[in-house]
Design a protein around this motif. Structure first.
Motif, PDB file in Angstrom:
ATOM      1  N   LEU A 132       0.829  -1.294  -0.024  1.00  0.00           N
ATOM      2  CA  LEU A 132      -0.001  -0.152   0.039  1.00  0.00           C
ATOM      3  C   LEU A 132       1.026   1.065  -0.114  1.00  0.00           C
ATOM      4  O   LEU A 132       1.566   1.353   0.924  1.00  0.00           O
TER       5      LEU A 132
ATOM      6  N   THR B 166       2.155   4.913   0.564  1.00  0.00           N
ATOM      7  CA  THR B 166       2.174   5.948   1.502  1.00  0.00           C
ATOM      8  C   THR B 166       3.163   6.572   1.821  1.00  0.00           C
ATOM      9  O   THR B 166       4.143   6.235   0.996  1.00  0.00           O
TER      10      THR B 166
ATOM     11  N   ARG C 156      -1.233   8.471  -2.373  1.00  0.00           N
ATOM     12  CA  ARG C 156      -1.515   7.786  -1.193  1.00  0.00           C
ATOM     13  C   ARG C 156      -2.650   6.992  -1.104  1.00  0.00           C
ATOM     14  O   ARG C 156      -3.628   7.493  -1.593  1.00  0.00           O
ATOM     15  N   GLY C 157      -2.581   5.861  -0.507  1.00  0.00           N
ATOM     16  CA  GLY C 157      -3.767   4.893  -0.523  1.00  0.00           C
ATOM     17  C   GLY C 157      -3.802   4.094  -1.415  1.00  0.00           C
ATOM     18  O   GLY C 157      -4.641   3.163  -1.556  1.00  0.00           O
TER      19      GLY C 157
ATOM     20  N   TYR D 140      -3.705  -2.289   5.918  1.00  0.00           N
ATOM     21  CA  TYR D 140      -4.841  -2.410   4.920  1.00  0.00           C
ATOM     22  C   TYR D 140      -5.216  -3.850   4.592  1.00  0.00           C
ATOM     23  O   TYR D 140      -6.404  -4.185   4.483  1.00  0.00           O
TER      24      TYR D 140
ATOM     25  N   GLU E 138      -3.822   6.164   8.252  1.00  0.00           N
ATOM     26  CA  GLU E 138      -5.017   6.837   7.665  1.00  0.00           C
ATOM     27  C   GLU E 138      -4.944   6.264   6.060  1.00  0.00           C
ATOM     28  O   GLU E 138      -6.426   6.102   5.511  1.00  0.00           O
ATOM     29  N   ASP E 139      -3.921   6.209   5.506  1.00  0.00           N
ATOM     30  CA  ASP E 139      -4.022   5.768   4.072  1.00  0.00           C
ATOM     31  C   ASP E 139      -4.477   4.248   4.099  1.00  0.00           C
ATOM     32  O   ASP E 139      -5.006   3.858   2.887  1.00  0.00           O
TER      33      ASP E 139
ATOM     34  N   SER F 121      -6.860   3.232   5.516  1.00  0.00           N
ATOM     35  CA  SER F 121      -8.311   3.449   5.900  1.00  0.00           C
ATOM     36  C   SER F 121      -8.857   2.750   7.326  1.00  0.00           C
ATOM     37  O   SER F 121      -9.685   2.308   7.432  1.00  0.00           O
TER      38      SER F 121
END
Length: 280
Positions: free
Chosen positions: A34, A36, A58-59, A100, A135-136, A138
């Motif tokens: 992921l 980031t 990002r994400g 993630y 945060e990235d 989720s």
């Protein structure tokens, strides 16, 4: 002739030679990752005078082996990034990827459940970079360094019991804040809810025990927040996700248990379209 003539003794050795030719660091992944770390990369660009070129946002989840980004600048600066920062950035990517996958596993079983990380390294700016990674992915970052509403089991036992502790906190802070009582027994959870707790945090229990407590609480109280907090890995998270919890959280994001396929590669190469170097 003195060794340090004309040099600052604390200047990094990599910065002594001056080259006209730029170099590049190509950063790639050997497995799913992921993406980031934009905040960290921005800081690297500023501190080391490097040009950063990103291949992803990002994400973004990058499933296949590919180049993630390049750094361009002086060779000495790129070597310093490799030696001083590369491990931190790799760990940040590893954290985001692991969370993630945890979140995706939980979502398949219980789409409404949240994944919360309740701790951050108490070091600036590492905590900011980890916060961005969480945060990235989720997930929610709600560290105990801020008012998180969780009354730990050791606190309410020391303070005189569940009822007295809840009454104290209700008098002491904004009534709009939620109070969550940490416990590991059904009887304590029932006492907490009857005494005004907004939710329960079950801590470090086997999934079978959590399932029994959640079922009993749902039968007695139709609208109550229930969270489980403990060691979460890709190997056990689905056992908890299927129990009807509102959230799954951890204080220990164990990077060593993340898959090794997220290994990153840092490759130094001369930048294209540059002349031969002149040394000074």
């Amino acid at each position: 002739m003195p060794l340090f003539t004309g040099k600052k003794i604390f200047q990094p050795m990599e910065e002594w030679p001056v080259y006209e030719r730029d170099w590049m660091a190509r950063i790639s992944n050997k497995g799913p990752v992921l993406f980031t770390g934009e905040g960290l990369l921005s800081q690297i660009s500023k501190d080391y005078s490097l040009e950063v070129n990103l291949s992803f946002r990002r994400g973004d989840f990058v499933a296949n082996e590919t180049g993630l980004l390049t750094l361009r600048g002086k060779l000495g600066a790129l070597i310093r990034v490799r030696d001083e920062i590369w491990y931190v950035y790799s760990q940040t990517l590893l954290l985001a990827t692991m969370l993630y996958r945890l979140k995706e596993t939980v979502k398949r079983v219980n789409p409404m459940a949240s994944v919360i990380v309740r701790s951050l390294p108490p070091v600036k700016p590492l905590d900011d970079w980890y916060f961005e990674a969480i945060e990235d992915a989720s997930c929610i970052c709600w560290p105990s360094s801020v008012t998180d509403g969780v009354i730990h089991q050791e606190i309410w036992k020391e303070f005189g019991g569940i009822e007295r502790t809840l009454e104290f906190y209700r008098r002491s802070w904004n009534p709009s804040f939620k109070l969550l009582l940490e416990c590991d027994r059904l009887s304590d959870a029932i006492t907490a809810i009857k005494s005004g707790a907004d939710g329960i945090v079950l801590k470090d229990l086997k999934s079978e025990m959590v399932g029994e407590i959640v079922k009993a609480l749902r039968e007695r109280f139709k609208k109550i927040y229930i969270e489980y907090c403990g060691d979460m890995t890709l190997f056990n998270v689905d056992q908890y996700a299927s129990l009807g919890l509102d959230a799954i959280s951890t204080y220990r994001a164990d990077l060593t248990k993340a898959t090794a396929s997220s290994e990153m590669v840092y490759t130094l190469i001369p930048a294209p379209d540059t002349d031969e170097p002149k040394h000074s």
